[in-house]
Design an enzyme around this catalytic site. Structure first.
Site, PDB file in Angstrom:
ATOM      1  N   ASP A 180      78.581  21.942 -12.832  1.00  0.00           N
ATOM      2  CA  ASP A 180      78.103  21.269 -14.042  1.00  0.00           C
ATOM      3  C   ASP A 180      78.041  22.104 -15.324  1.00  0.00           C
ATOM      4  O   ASP A 180      78.630  21.749 -16.330  1.00  0.00           O
ATOM      5  CB  ASP A 180      76.707  20.704 -13.765  1.00  0.00           C
ATOM      6  N   GLU A 415      69.911  25.943  -2.252  1.00  0.00           N
ATOM      7  CA  GLU A 415      71.073  25.398  -2.955  1.00  0.00           C
ATOM      8  C   GLU A 415      71.980  26.536  -3.461  1.00  0.00           C
ATOM      9  O   GLU A 415      73.195  26.471  -3.337  1.00  0.00           O
ATOM     10  CB  GLU A 415      70.556  24.556  -4.132  1.00  0.00           C
TER      11      GLU A 415
HETATM   12  C1  9WN Z   1      74.951  16.102 -10.769  1.00  0.00           C
HETATM   13  C2  9WN Z   1      74.359  17.493  -5.332  1.00  0.00           C
HETATM   14  C3  9WN Z   1      75.016  17.914  -6.625  1.00  0.00           C
HETATM   15  C4  9WN Z   1      76.268  18.805  -6.385  1.00  0.00           C
HETATM   16  C5  9WN Z   1      76.772  19.438  -7.667  1.00  0.00           C
HETATM   17  C6  9WN Z   1      75.611  20.153  -8.356  1.00  0.00           C
HETATM   18  C7  9WN Z   1      74.486  19.152  -8.626  1.00  0.00           C
HETATM   19  C8  9WN Z   1      74.099  17.025  -9.893  1.00  0.00           C
HETATM   20  C9  9WN Z   1      72.818  17.387 -10.631  1.00  0.00           C
HETATM   21  O1  9WN Z   1      74.037  18.594  -7.402  1.00  0.00           O
HETATM   22  O2  9WN Z   1      74.928  18.167  -9.542  1.00  0.00           O
HETATM   23  O3  9WN Z   1      76.034  15.618 -10.071  1.00  0.00           O
HETATM   24  O4  9WN Z   1      71.969  16.491 -10.752  1.00  0.00           O
HETATM   25  O5  9WN Z   1      72.681  18.520 -11.086  1.00  0.00           O
HETATM   26  O6  9WN Z   1      76.039  20.771  -9.513  1.00  0.00           O
HETATM   27  O7  9WN Z   1      77.822  20.323  -7.384  1.00  0.00           O
HETATM   28  O8  9WN Z   1      77.284  18.037  -5.827  1.00  0.00           O
HETATM   29  O9  9WN Z   1      74.095  18.598  -4.526  1.00  0.00           O
END
Ligand code: 9WN
Length: 443
Positions: A180, A415
């Site tokens: 992101d 994470e």
């Molecule tokens: C937005 C779920 C996801 C991962 C992504 C990570 C994060 C989301 C957020 O979490 O993104 O899609 O709300 O920050 O960056 O890689 O798939 O784990």
């Protein structure tokens, strides 16, 4: 002192995490911060689940692909009912009201994530070989039924996200890269200017995590939310989006994943006696060329801002994309692997473990704690391990595998990790981290 788990304990506790996050036919990405199904998380989760049950692993992909849009797009979030608040939720996306392609039986987002799914399907079939005859037959039959959905996903990507055939996937939002707030996107985001009247919504992520320094900033978030608004205004129509969005970037890492995924889907198709091999291998070759076309003298790849046609040469782990897509000549492949082991990356003397930080510690944008701007991410380690293996760099793959597993013997399944202190960061327990741990522990 952190007590270190044995390999067997890692596998046991990781399996426990996945069972705890299992909601029947889907595994939530994380219980509080991400209480729904995410597309590329689901693929990694399936790889981990395959170490427990090939059948349950396949269910994960079936659930995701059941929410596939009519045009082949696989949404990056499939929302589950009665979950804690996550913003942007289904109302914000308004997918069903806005696009004729959105499914009417599932609430989803309107973005994509990197196409790791075929890599997962291949691994599920490999795991099924060790199962009993009945499960093997069942998995093969269900994989055959699912395969056309993966094919239509790949066709969507090739046709709608690479409309001019340059072999690079266009993304409409940093979230589509899965990385992101990576510095990869700093330059393109500078051109994203929210409408002054736009009212951003709640930071449910900060409420769930309570740790601002590990998440993207508010200034980032307004842009993330504004881009969803732009996409909704374009009715999630790719033709319109390609012309109108204020963020349009060629994502070299997702493109490399796509090259590998086409090879794997062709292989699955072969094994199951299905067709389309030539088409898929054609996509693989196109995207391999596309990725190679962005590389420098070390084989390090770059994204491209498609609005300005500027090449984005940031020092993030996405630069190692050619390891996944292949095609580098032996000299440049050697240089790329040397770079991976150099002080700019895994050989940095300050690292707790020789694992690639999401951004090089030598880059000006490097931040030890903030999300994709420095921390180490277990699924990215796994992708690089796969890339090294695909490239025939088995020693380097083994070194990375060993360090990646050791990092997870802390038993936290976080994470992401602070690269210098090995401190666990972000949400926990995170399903895809547990899945990666299970896969690595299985060897
Ligand atoms: C937005 C779920 C996801 C991962 C992504 C990570 C994060 C989301 C957020 O979490 O993104 O899609 O709300 O920050 O960056 O890689 O798939 O784990």
């Amino acid at each position: 002192m952190v007590r270190r788990l044995s390999r067997a304990e890692v596998a046991e506790q990781a399996a426990e995490v996945l069972r705890g996050n299992d909601r029947g036919s889907l595994t939530v990405a994380a219980p509080r911060l991400y209480p729904h199904m995410w597309s590329w998380d689901a693929a990694f989760i399936a790889v981990g689940l395959a170490r427990m049950s090939a059948s349950r692993a396949l269910t994960e992909l079936e659930t995701l692909f059941a929410a596939q849009w009519g045009n082949g797009m696989v949404p990056h979030i499939v929302f589950s009912a009665n979950a804690p608040l996550y913003e942007p939720g289904p109302d914000r996306w308004a997918a069903q009201e806005t696009s004729p392609y959105a499914p009417d039986h599932a609430a989803t987002s309107g973005l994509i994530q990197p196409p790791v799914h075929a890599l997962a399907l291949l691994r599920i079939l490999q795991a099924a070989r060790g199962a009993g005859a009945a499960e093997r037959r069942d998995v093969a039959a269900r994989a055959r039924a699912l395969w056309p959905r993966l094919l239509s996903w790949h066709r969507y990507l090739a046709e709608q996200r690479d409309a001019d055939g340059r072999g690079l996937l266009m993304i409409y939002h940093g979230w589509e890269s899965g990385m992101d707030n990576s510095p990869r996107w700093d330059e393109p985001y500078a051109d994203v200017v929210p409408d002054p009247g736009f009212r951003p919504f709640r930071r449910s992520d900060l409420e769930a995590l309570g740790e601002q320094s590990q998440r993207p900033t508010d200034a980032d978030y307004v842009k993330y939310q504004w881009l969803i608004e732009e996409l909704r205004q374009a009715r999630y129509d790719d033709e319109l989006a390609r012309k109108s969005l204020s963020f349009r970037v060629a994502d070299v890492f997702a493109s490399a994943i796509f090259a590998a995924a086409n090879e794997d889907l062709a292989r699955v198709g072969d094994e199951l006696g299905l067709g389309a091999g030539d088409e898929l291998l054609g996509y693989a070759a196109r995207f391999r060329r596309g990725v190679l076309g962005t590389t420098d003298e070390n084989g390090f790849a770059a994204d491209v801002d498609l609005r300005s046609d500027r090449t984005l040469r940031t020092k993030t782990l996405a630069g190692f994309a050619p390891l996944l897509s292949g095609g580098l000549d032996a000299d440049r492949r050697r240089r790329l692997v040397d770079l991976l082991h150099s002080p700019a990356w895994c050989g940095n003397p300050d690292l707790a473990y020789p694992l690639p930080p999401s951004t090089s510690p030598e880059a000006p944008e490097f931040d030890v704690a903030r999300y994709w701007r420095g921390p180490q991410w277990p699924p990215m380690n796994l992708l690089l391990i796969w890339g090294l293996e695909r490239s025939g760099e088995h020693d380097a793959a083994d070194r990375l595998r060993e360090a990646a597993l050791y990092q997870l013997t802390d038993g936290v399944f976080a994470e992401y990790y602070q690269p210098f202190t090995a401190h666990p960061l972000g949400s926990r327990p995170q399903s895809w981290t547990a899945a990666v741990a299970l896969d690595l522990a299985a060897g």
